[in-house]
Design an enzyme around this catalytic site. Structure first.
Site, PDB file in Angstrom:
ATOM      1  N   HIS A 278      81.532  20.086 -25.591  1.00  0.00           N
ATOM      2  CA  HIS A 278      81.632  19.155 -24.477  1.00  0.00           C
ATOM      3  C   HIS A 278      81.339  19.843 -23.138  1.00  0.00           C
ATOM      4  CE1 HIS A 278      84.318  16.640 -21.721  1.00  0.00           C
ATOM      5  NE2 HIS A 278      83.498  15.746 -22.231  1.00  0.00           N
TER       6      HIS A 278
ATOM      7  N   GLU B  55      76.623  19.390 -25.553  1.00  0.00           N
ATOM      8  CA  GLU B  55      76.718  18.075 -24.926  1.00  0.00           C
ATOM      9  C   GLU B  55      76.241  18.156 -23.488  1.00  0.00           C
ATOM     10  OE1 GLU B  55      79.117  14.388 -23.282  1.00  0.00           O
ATOM     11  OE2 GLU B  55      79.629  16.450 -22.820  1.00  0.00           O
TER      12      GLU B  55
ATOM     13  N   HIS C 284      78.264  16.073 -14.771  1.00  0.00           N
ATOM     14  CA  HIS C 284      79.153  14.997 -15.222  1.00  0.00           C
ATOM     15  C   HIS C 284      79.381  13.941 -14.149  1.00  0.00           C
ATOM     16  CE1 HIS C 284      83.001  12.920 -15.786  1.00  0.00           C
ATOM     17  NE2 HIS C 284      82.670  12.928 -17.058  1.00  0.00           N
TER      18      HIS C 284
ATOM     19  N   GLU D 136      74.141  12.339 -22.822  1.00  0.00           N
ATOM     20  CA  GLU D 136      74.730  11.087 -22.320  1.00  0.00           C
ATOM     21  C   GLU D 136      74.012  10.571 -21.082  1.00  0.00           C
ATOM     22  OE1 GLU D 136      78.981  11.203 -21.580  1.00  0.00           O
ATOM     23  OE2 GLU D 136      78.935   9.216 -20.643  1.00  0.00           O
TER      24      GLU D 136
ATOM     25  N   GLN E  82      74.041   9.287 -26.312  1.00  0.00           N
ATOM     26  CA  GLN E  82      75.317   8.574 -26.203  1.00  0.00           C
ATOM     27  C   GLN E  82      75.407   7.930 -24.829  1.00  0.00           C
ATOM     28  OE1 GLN E  82      78.579  11.240 -25.344  1.00  0.00           O
ATOM     29  NE2 GLN E  82      77.187  12.898 -24.796  1.00  0.00           N
TER      30      GLN E  82
HETATM   31  O1  G3P Z   1      80.619  11.903 -23.959  1.00  0.00           O
HETATM   32  C1  G3P Z   1      81.854  11.980 -24.578  1.00  0.00           C
HETATM   33  C2  G3P Z   1      82.809  12.292 -23.500  1.00  0.00           C
HETATM   34  O2  G3P Z   1      82.241  13.370 -22.825  1.00  0.00           O
HETATM   35  C3  G3P Z   1      82.939  11.135 -22.581  1.00  0.00           C
HETATM   36  O3  G3P Z   1      83.671  11.466 -21.492  1.00  0.00           O
HETATM   37  O4  G3P Z   1      83.713  11.654 -19.084  1.00  0.00           O
HETATM   38  O5  G3P Z   1      83.621  13.708 -20.474  1.00  0.00           O
HETATM   39  O6  G3P Z   1      81.619  12.275 -20.250  1.00  0.00           O
HETATM   40  P1  G3P Z   1      83.124  12.318 -20.276  1.00  0.00           P
HETATM   41 CA    CA Z   2      80.010  13.132 -21.779  1.00  0.00          CA
END
Ligand code: G3P
Ligand code: CA
Length: 269
Positions: A18, A45, A60, A127, A163
């Protein structure tokens, strides 16, 4: 386990780093992604934002404030402006026990730079963030992935997963390229997570999996998702007892800031 070739097999547990190895290094920097690979994460990620001049960057937040020494919205800054910022010192200040002199002055990477750096040696779980404020984000993402041959007929299935919390964004991508595996993200704030058969059937028209915050779901939720034939990837699971519980309930992988801990746990299973 590592024996499964197919990344998207429901028997394979995916270790998704992450924001990179963000428990150890400044999130969304090349250094954090390198560390994630070293920790044997299956996926890096990457959250995407878009600059004023249309470049996709790994970040992010919609604002520069938290993870750089800049301020204001990403969309109001050019890439050249963002490249002048320090994306590492904030981490040293926030986590003195994990601070390293090398983190000082790290740059915000573009998606193109990340893909250029790691090429086919990594898998990417990307994402689309705030797609409603970034028109053309999906097209740009697919073009970038194509340029690196990470999607298309020569790419391994599962090399890239996309995602989003926005079903509209995922449906747009699905319409542009129905081959790309998509995961729809859900977030349950204060309520216990619930999902209906009808919702799962609708998700299955475009996605291969669901992601949800792990602290608002239970075994019945996970099993419902899994029975529908979708993969399930909870976020953000950082403690080993929680990781164990997610696996016990039937999660097929998870997002973690500590890929090293999940790697360690999976070794022992
Ligand atoms: O993408 C999965 C998770 O990362 C979603 O929350 O806010 O960390 O992007 P965030
Ligand atoms: Ca994310």
């Amino acid at each position: 386990g590592k024996g499964h070739k197919d990344l998207l097999s429901p028997d394979r547990i995916l270790n998704v780093a992450h924001r990179g190895a963000s428990g150890h290094a400044p999130e969304h920097t090349i250094v954090a992604y390198q560390l994630a690979k070293k920790m044997k994460a299956d996926y890096i990620e990457i959250d995407l934002q878009m600059t004023k001049d249309g470049h996709l960057i790994a970040m992010h937040d919609e604002t520069l404030d938290r993870t750089t020494n800049g301020t204001g919205l990403v969309k109001d800054h050019t890439l050249a402006e963002i490249k002048r910022l320090d994306a590492g010192s904030w981490f040293n200040e926030a986590y003195p026990d994990k601070a390293k002199p090398d983190y000082k002055g790290l740059k915000v990477p573009t998606l193109d730079e990340v893909l250029h750096h790691f090429g086919h040696s990594a898998n990417y779980y990307i994402e689309t963030k705030a797609p409603e404020i970034y028109p053309g984000m999906e097209e740009k993402l697919l073009k970038t992935l194509e340029a690196h041959r990470l999607i298309g007929k020569h790419a391994k299935r599962g090399k890239v997963i996309i995602q989003s919390f926005s079903p509209e964004s995922l449906k747009k991508i699905h319409a542009l390229n129905p081959e790309i595996p998509l995961v729809t993200l859900l977030w349950y704030e204060n309520e216990q997570g619930h999902i209906t058969k009808r919702e799962l059937d609708e998700i299955k028209t475009y996605a291969i999996g669901v992601g949800a915050n792990f602290d608002r779901i239970d075994r019945a939720y996970v099993q419902k998702v899994r029975k529908s034939g979708l993969l399930f990837h909870p976020y953000t699971v950082n403690e080993k007892p929680d990781m164990k519980r997610m696996l016990d309930w039937g999660a097929t992988g998870m997002f973690t800031n500590y890929a090293d801990r999940l790697t360690d746990l999976l070794k022992k299973n």
